[in-house]
Write an enzyme that holds these catalytic residues in place. Structure first.
Site, short mmCIF file in Angstrom:
data_model
loop_
_atom_site.label_atom_id
_atom_site.label_comp_id
_atom_site.label_asym_id
_atom_site.label_seq_id
_atom_site.Cartn_x
_atom_site.Cartn_y
_atom_site.Cartn_z
N LYS A 59 8.07 -11.02 42.64
CA LYS A 59 9.06 -11.91 43.23
C LYS A 59 8.47 -12.56 44.47
O LYS A 59 7.59 -11.92 45.08
CB LYS A 59 10.35 -11.19 43.55
CG LYS A 59 10.25 -9.86 44.31
CD LYS A 59 9.53 -9.74 45.60
CE LYS A 59 9.95 -10.54 46.78
NZ LYS A 59 9.08 -10.30 47.98
N TYR A 94 16.26 -10.46 48.24
CA TYR A 94 16.88 -9.16 47.93
C TYR A 94 18.37 -9.18 48.25
O TYR A 94 19.18 -8.59 47.54
CB TYR A 94 16.21 -8.03 48.71
CG TYR A 94 14.82 -7.70 48.21
CD1 TYR A 94 14.64 -6.81 47.15
CD2 TYR A 94 13.70 -8.25 48.79
CE1 TYR A 94 13.38 -6.50 46.68
CE2 TYR A 94 12.43 -7.94 48.34
CZ TYR A 94 12.27 -7.07 47.28
OH TYR A 94 11.02 -6.77 46.82
P1 NAD Z 1 -1.34 -9.43 50.14
O1 NAD Z 1 -1.67 -10.52 51.09
O2 NAD Z 1 -1.50 -8.04 50.64
O3 NAD Z 1 -2.22 -9.56 48.82
C1 NAD Z 1 -2.44 -10.80 48.19
C2 NAD Z 1 -3.67 -10.71 47.30
O4 NAD Z 1 -3.91 -12.00 46.76
C3 NAD Z 1 -4.94 -10.28 48.06
O5 NAD Z 1 -5.65 -9.39 47.27
C4 NAD Z 1 -5.71 -11.59 48.21
O6 NAD Z 1 -7.11 -11.38 48.24
C5 NAD Z 1 -5.30 -12.32 46.93
N1 NAD Z 1 -5.46 -13.76 47.02
C6 NAD Z 1 -6.01 -14.54 46.08
N2 NAD Z 1 -6.04 -15.81 46.46
C7 NAD Z 1 -5.50 -15.87 47.68
C8 NAD Z 1 -5.28 -16.91 48.62
N3 NAD Z 1 -5.58 -18.19 48.32
N4 NAD Z 1 -4.73 -16.62 49.79
C9 NAD Z 1 -4.36 -15.35 50.10
N5 NAD Z 1 -4.56 -14.29 49.25
C10 NAD Z 1 -5.14 -14.57 48.06
O7 NAD Z 1 0.14 -9.68 49.62
P2 NAD Z 1 1.11 -8.63 48.94
O8 NAD Z 1 1.99 -8.05 49.99
O9 NAD Z 1 0.36 -7.71 48.07
O10 NAD Z 1 2.06 -9.62 48.09
C11 NAD Z 1 1.66 -10.13 46.84
C12 NAD Z 1 2.89 -10.57 46.05
O11 NAD Z 1 3.72 -9.45 45.84
C13 NAD Z 1 3.78 -11.60 46.75
O12 NAD Z 1 4.28 -12.50 45.81
C14 NAD Z 1 4.90 -10.80 47.35
O13 NAD Z 1 6.11 -11.52 47.47
C15 NAD Z 1 5.03 -9.68 46.33
N6 NAD Z 1 5.54 -8.45 46.94
C16 NAD Z 1 6.56 -7.82 46.32
C17 NAD Z 1 7.04 -6.64 46.85
C18 NAD Z 1 8.11 -5.88 46.13
O14 NAD Z 1 8.70 -4.98 46.72
N7 NAD Z 1 8.38 -6.18 44.88
C19 NAD Z 1 6.52 -6.14 48.04
C20 NAD Z 1 5.46 -6.82 48.65
C21 NAD Z 1 4.98 -7.98 48.09
#
Ligand code: NAD
Length: 376
Positions: free
Chosen positions: A143, A228
């Site tokens: 999401k 949420y």
């Molecule tokens: P994060 O920044 O920790 O990770 C993002 C990943 O994408 C990294 O590995 C990064 O290297 C990669 N990536 C590839 N291309 C990129 C770019 N152009 N710019 C930045 N990063 C790039 O983020 P996250 O917290 O893991 O979130 C990822 C997704 O998961 C989001 O859509 C977020 O909304 C979702 N999320 C959901 C929950 C949940 O509870 N369901 C919780 C956190 C995040």
């Protein structure tokens, strides 16, 4: 009074489906000899390819995969060679199951991968979901589903065309306290609902992160965590909003130059019920409350990965098992695939939220209430 639920609803549903399948097979005259072969096939763990090895994949999804009954971590997609090495050692992932963003489309040739789980910045969800569907893989996408309703529609169409299933990572649909709040609201256990208050916010750190860049995040707190509160209002009421009015403030216009900081939005439902919802990247709150004819109920915290607690009028607590929400979410999707059922957290569900989110931004921009088509 404590409410205790021994089995999660998902497990009960799983067992019922198995019993139904066995009964149906016997009724259809399937021989006892052929059943173990079919059982072995349906017991196979589905291979998941994780795309994007950031915080969520590292700290929640990969550990949860180790606890699932129906899934296994089969492959990874990363642009960082050091992460590929560390993950392949930690999770015994073969070289042939490691991809980068350029080689990603070759997952099409890998029969060990059944599901692609997209865990990338929001703006990349649509592209990787569509590429995964074209590679003939089922897709679980984090999401918010995408940065626009238009992208959500394209994702749904791509999965439909490939005859693949699509689900959104709405983990709270598998969390017992949230399921109980949904039941209390939708079954009108305390009578008709009169008001809902829902809010989720936190103080965001690093000002350089992608969550604060509009092109990558699509929006700010609303897209990330306000969703949420929106979900909570929708699943507790069981209704779809017909109108929304919203206001935004930026107490730090430098940090939140590109995305929203704090938004309050009010949803009007067909029954006349109002839900007042809030979200922020600059204040911490985490609550889902509903008032009804004969009392009220509340979850606080409501949306965390664990430690969710509830109370209700009459000095009652809502205390249910704490589950790994990501493991339950992935197992549910695996069972949808195995049993050819559509997911309760389908792409259509993600699209409904994006349509409402777009209306919220439209209301902020226009300063007026925005009407929504009933049913999204
Ligand atoms: P994060 O920044 O920790 O990770 C993002 C990943 O994408 C990294 O590995 C990064 O290297 C990669 N990536 C590839 N291309 C990129 C770019 N152009 N710019 C930045 N990063 C790039 O983020 P996250 O917290 O893991 O979130 C990822 C997704 O998961 C989001 O859509 C977020 O909304 C979702 N999320 C959901 C929950 C949940 O509870 N369901 C919780 C956190 C995040």
């Amino acid at each position: 009074m404590e409410i205790l639920v021994k089995d999660s609803i998902a497990r009960v549903a799983d067992r019922s489906r198995r019993e139904f399948l066995q009964t149906a097979m016997l009724a259809a005259g399937a021989s006892i000899v052929s059943m173990p072969v079919l059982a072995r096939q349906s017991d196979r763990k589905l291979g998941v390819a994780l795309v994007g090895l950031g915080s969520l994949s590292t700290n929640q999804i990969a550990p949860a995969l180790q606890k699932t009954e129906h899934c296994r971590l089969a492959a990874i997609v990363t642009g960082t060679p050091a992460k590929a090495k560390a993950w392949s050692e930690k999770y015994s992932i073969a070289e042939k199951n490691i991809y980068n963003y350029g080689s990603f489309d070759r997952v099409a040739d890998n029969p060990e991968i059944d599901v692609v789980y997209v865990v990338l910045p929001n703006s990349m969800h649509a592209e990787y979901t569509i590429r995964a569907a074209r590679a003939n893989k089922h897709v679980l996408c984090e999401k918010p589903m995408a940065n626009s309703a238009k992208d959500c529609e394209a994702m749904i169409a791509a999965c439909q065309k490939a005859n693949r299933k699509l689900a959104i990572g709405y983990r709270l649909h598998f969390e017992p306290h949230n399921l109980e709040a949904k039941r209390l609201g939708q079954e009108k256990v305390l009578g008709k609902l009169r008001a809902i208050e829902a809010g989720f916010g936190f103080v965001i750190g690093d000002p350089t992160q992608w969550r604060l860049k509009k092109a990558l995040a699509g929006g700010g707190a609303l897209m990330d965590v306000g969703i949420y509160a929106l979900q909570g209002a929708r699943y507790v009421s069981g209704e779809e909003p017909i109108e929304v009015v919203a206001v935004e403030t930026k107490t730090d216009p430098v940090k939140f130059k590109e995305v929203d900081e704090t938004i309050y939005f009010t949803l009007r439902f067909p029954s006349g019920l109002l839900a007042n919802c809030g979200t922020s990247y600059n204040a911490g709150f985490n609550r889902l409350w509903a008032g009804a004819e004969k009392g009220w109920f509340e979850l606080s915290p409501a949306y965390s990965y664990g430690g969710i607690k509830g109370r209700m009028s009459g000095d009652k607590t809502i205390s249910l098992p704490q589950v790994d929400q990501f493991a339950s979410e992935m197992d549910d999707f695996a069972l949808c695939i195995k049993n050819n059922k559509s997911s309760g957290v389908s792409g259509e569900e993600g699209l409904r939220d994006l349509r409402i989110i777009e209306a919220i931004y439209q209301s902020i921009a226009s300063g007026k209430a925005v009407r929504l088509k009933a049913g999204g």
